[in-house]
Structure formats: C-alpha cells, structure tokens
Design a protein around this motif. Structure first.
Motif, PDB file in Angstrom:
ATOM      1  N   THR A  87       0.819  -1.214   0.000  1.00  0.00           N
ATOM      2  CA  THR A  87       0.000   0.000   0.000  1.00  0.00           C
ATOM      3  C   THR A  87       0.849   1.260   0.000  1.00  0.00           C
ATOM      4  OG1 THR A  87      -1.645  -1.243   1.263  1.00  0.00           O
ATOM      5  CG2 THR A  87      -1.919   1.144   1.142  1.00  0.00           C
ATOM      6  N   GLN A 130      -7.687  -2.305  -5.215  1.00  0.00           N
ATOM      7  CA  GLN A 130      -8.449  -1.081  -5.016  1.00  0.00           C
ATOM      8  C   GLN A 130      -9.929  -1.444  -4.920  1.00  0.00           C
ATOM      9  OE1 GLN A 130      -8.891   2.090  -8.150  1.00  0.00           O
ATOM     10  NE2 GLN A 130      -7.824   3.335  -6.610  1.00  0.00           N
ATOM     11  N   VAL A 140      -4.724  -4.418  -8.686  1.00  0.00           N
ATOM     12  CA  VAL A 140      -3.912  -3.356  -9.271  1.00  0.00           C
ATOM     13  C   VAL A 140      -2.504  -3.838  -9.604  1.00  0.00           C
ATOM     14  CG1 VAL A 140      -2.935  -1.048  -8.892  1.00  0.00           C
ATOM     15  CG2 VAL A 140      -5.240  -1.593  -8.056  1.00  0.00           C
ATOM     16  N   GLY A 178     -12.519   3.215  -3.655  1.00  0.00           N
ATOM     17  CA  GLY A 178     -11.291   3.937  -3.949  1.00  0.00           C
ATOM     18  C   GLY A 178     -10.144   3.642  -3.012  1.00  0.00           C
ATOM     19  N   LYS A 185      -5.890  11.682   0.764  1.00  0.00           N
ATOM     20  CA  LYS A 185      -6.182  10.267   0.535  1.00  0.00           C
ATOM     21  C   LYS A 185      -6.067   9.503   1.844  1.00  0.00           C
ATOM     22  CE  LYS A 185      -4.650  10.043  -4.278  1.00  0.00           C
ATOM     23  NZ  LYS A 185      -3.720   9.400  -5.251  1.00  0.00           N
ATOM     24  N   ASN A 222      -7.041   1.971  -1.392  1.00  0.00           N
ATOM     25  CA  ASN A 222      -5.989   1.040  -1.783  1.00  0.00           C
ATOM     26  C   ASN A 222      -5.618   0.203  -0.562  1.00  0.00           C
ATOM     27  OD1 ASN A 222      -5.127   1.742  -4.621  1.00  0.00           O
ATOM     28  ND2 ASN A 222      -5.002   3.764  -3.685  1.00  0.00           N
ATOM     29  N   TYR A 259     -13.107  -6.011  -5.182  1.00  0.00           N
ATOM     30  CA  TYR A 259     -11.741  -5.616  -5.514  1.00  0.00           C
ATOM     31  C   TYR A 259     -11.440  -5.606  -7.005  1.00  0.00           C
ATOM     32  CZ  TYR A 259     -10.310  -6.468  -0.608  1.00  0.00           C
ATOM     33  OH  TYR A 259     -10.166  -6.449   0.765  1.00  0.00           O
TER      34      TYR A 259
END
Length: 405
Positions: free
Chosen positions: A156, A364, A381, A272, A251, A274, A378
């Motif tokens: 992350t 993500q 990514v 959104g 974030k 992560n 999910y």
C-alpha cells in the motif's frame, strides 16, 4: 541357544513394515488450538470464521493423520496478552495441544510465541502483523503465515508514493502492531523520496476518532495512513467522511484492511481505498471454488486471514505426516522444508526464520456501480513478489544461530 533364523527374519520384516509412524503421535491425537479475537474489534478480521477455515482444512486432509484423529479447539483471547498466555499455558500443560494458530493481535502473538518457545511447541501466526515474530523475537518453532507489516508497507505505501502521495501523516493504534506498521511504512515512504509530517496514536477499540482526524487533516499531508485494523480502521474511515477529508483532497491509506472490513463498511464508504492482501476469492477458479465452499459453510467470503489459517492448518498436518510424528522439532523441520502449495499460496516457501514467503497483491475497492455481486469488491492493481514483500532472513533481525542450540 538355538535361534530360528526363519522366525528372526520374519520378525525383522514385520518390524520394517509395521506402521511405526502411528506409534509417534503423542496422546493418540493431533490437537490444534485456534486462539484469536472472537468478540472484540477483530472478530470479523479472523474470529470464528478462522475456526471455520481450520475445520475445512481438517476435513480436506481427511480428519486423521498417521491413522490418528485430528482435534480442533478454540478460544477468545480478547486481545489481551495475559489472557492469551494463560489459555495457551493451560492448553499445553493440561490439554496436550500440539500447536496454536491464528493469534490475532501482535502483542498476543509475541506473548504466545514466547511461551511456545519455552514449552517446545509450534505456533503459526496468521492474524498478527509484527515482523518481530520472525525478527528479534523469532523462534525455531514459530512461523508467520499470511502477511506482516513489511508486506503492507511495500504494497500500500509503495503504490501511493509512486502515485504522488509523497507526504504522510499516521493515525496509529497504540500497541506493537501499530508502531511497527507506522515505522515500516514511514521508512518506505522516506526511502522513496517522501516525507512523514507527523503521527498521532489512539487506544485500541476507539469509538471517537474526531480529534485524531482533525490533527491529520490540519497537517496538510497528502496521505493519511491508518496504521490500525478491524473496526478501528472502519470507524476512522466513516468519521473521516464526516469531516470531508477525502473530498478535501487528502487520501486515506488503509494499511491493514481486509475483505471482511470492506464488507462491513460497504462499498459506498470504502470505494477507492488502496489496500494490500495476500489472497482474494475472485482471483482464479481455485479461489472461487474455495470461496463458494466457505460461503456455504459460513454465509460470507473469506479474507486472507481466514484463507491463511486454512493453509497454516493444512501445512502443519502435511508436516506431521511427512515427519511421521507430531514431535515438535521433527514437524518444525518439515514445515521449513516443504513447499507451500495450496489454494492460499502458490510456490510458497518457509524461510529459516519461519516467515512464509509468497506473492502479495495490491487491490483497489470498486465503486458501487462496478460491483457485480455482494462480495465483488476488488480490482487487482498489482502483484508484489514475495521476495519484495517480505524481509530476507539476513535483514529480519532473527538470530537463526540460536536454532542449533
């Protein structure tokens, strides 16, 4: 004295062919204890669902090992090291438990691993994160499955720094796990050119994060790192929405957040985010089949802690079978030696310090309109190779020379 050579030969052959391994199971049963939080902040994180996963592993193994029954017991440690240690001691001393697993909460896991080392018993941790388990407080009989703080920091933390999130403020759980997660993520941020602007610590199982979030918001950091887990993370995210933190341009990095907590929070609030996990039910056909079986048994999909507990129990039983005994040193040697190849880990290997190394994944959380079903949360990514996700033995701080003593 005349020796009947025919009888002697027959006796030798019989001795060689008899199932000697069956004589090497202590108390005529292999007994595994699942010790975790079943009523507190991490009850969804692992909880009774990890017990269900352990039951599936025993079922899949056939219910016996070396012709002896496998027994599972479980208990709630309430996230308290003293309670966990008392339970573990009673299990070892009076209930002939051979191995203890799961061990949510780093302070609990460290305490039980220390006791297990003293008692010469195996512990396999899936629910706790601190790298100290395979670092300075490593044990020849201690193993760490699923994830750790280094893997979360690389996954992350690394992704967000590379995406421009180069200033951080940490909201940290005030115990060993939180400290470790903050430190390792912070180090990784700084190594990649980022800056840590500050941090604030909160007690476990907090209900009010307002003052902590206001400090994080006023720091101006691009990323607020939530170095906590379970309901603490979920509550912090909910309250962050009330303060408009994400809408204001900052974030949120959920440094330890799993499918169970995403489901509890809901895609509307979690979208959104992560996060890093070591397993997801919808990655491939094998995972989907396992997820569907788990759903039939429990009414929910498993996260990496629960799937990791399945793997840990299965790997332990495979090691007992390969060793031909449940004697601790022999089983520990096989756990270090055997590859980990199951629905949870592909090409997994156990390092000398007990760290099981396998690939981790950056996910993500989808937007609600992207979801195709209740547990379809999910998008994958990136893959984080195990060699990057986990510390090597040399860099772990574990003195493996002690293992020869």
């Amino acid at each position: 004295m005349r020796i009947d050579k025919t009888l002697l030969a027959a006796t030798i052959v019989a001795g060689l062919t008899m199932p000697a391994a069956a004589q090497e199971i202590s108390d005529d049963v292999v007994k595994i204890g699942i010790l975790n939080d079943q009523s507190g902040v991490y009850a969804d994180f692992g909880g009774k669902w990890s017990v269900a996963a352990a039951e599936m592993a025993v079922e899949d193994f056939g219910g016996t090992v070396l012709d002896k029954p496998i027994e599972l017991i479980n208990a709630d440690h309430q996230n308290k090291p003293d309670i966990a240690s008392n339970i573990a001691r009673e299990w070892y001393d009076t209930q002939q438990v051979d191995a203890i697993m799961e061990l949510t909460t780093s302070s609990v896991a460290l305490a039980v691993q220390g006791l297990s080392k003293e008692k010469g018993k195996i512990d396999i941790v899936t629910g706790a994160a601190t790298t100290e388990l395979t670092g300075k407080q490593c044990s020849p009989y201690g193993f760490h499955w699923a994830y750790d703080t280094h893997a979360l920091a690389v996954g992350t933390g690394g992704a967000l720094v590379k995406a421009g999130g180069d200033t951080w403020f940490f909201l940290t759980a005030d115990y060993a796990f939180g400290y470790s997660l903050e430190e390792q993520t912070g180090n990784f941020v700084k190594e990649n050119g980022g800056e840590v602007l500050g941090s604030v610590r909160h007690p476990l199982a907090s209900n009010d994060f307002s003052s902590f979030l206001l400090q994080a918001q006023s720091s101006g950091a691009k990323v607020i790192g939530l170095a906590n887990a379970g309901l603490d993370t979920a509550n912090a995210i909910k309250q962050a929405a009330e303060f408009g933190i994400v809408q204001g341009g900052q974030k949120l990095a959920a440094l330890l957040f799993t499918l169970a907590e995403v489901h509890g929070l809901g895609a509307e609030s979690a979208q959104g985010l992560n996060l890093t996990e070591g397993w997801y039910w919808d990655q491939n056909d094998d995972n989907r089949k396992f997820g569907e079986r788990f759903m039939e048994k429990t009414g929910r999909m498993p996260n990496m802690i629960q799937a990791g507990t399945y793997s840990a129990v299965l790997s332990y039983l495979k090691a007992v079978k390969a060793a031909g005994t449940d004697e601790t040193k022999a089983v520990a040697a096989k756990l270090h030696e055997l590859p980990v190849e199951d629905v949870f880990a592909k090409n997994g290997k156990v390092q000398e310090n007990g760290r099981m190394v396998y690939d981790m994944y950056l996910f993500q959380v989808k937007k609600p309109d992207e979801m195709k079903g209740d547990w379809d949360y999910y998008n994958e990514v990136a893959t984080v190779p195990g060699s990057d996700a986990f510390l090597s033995v040399e860099n772990s701080g574990c003195d493996v020379s002690q293992y020869a003593k």
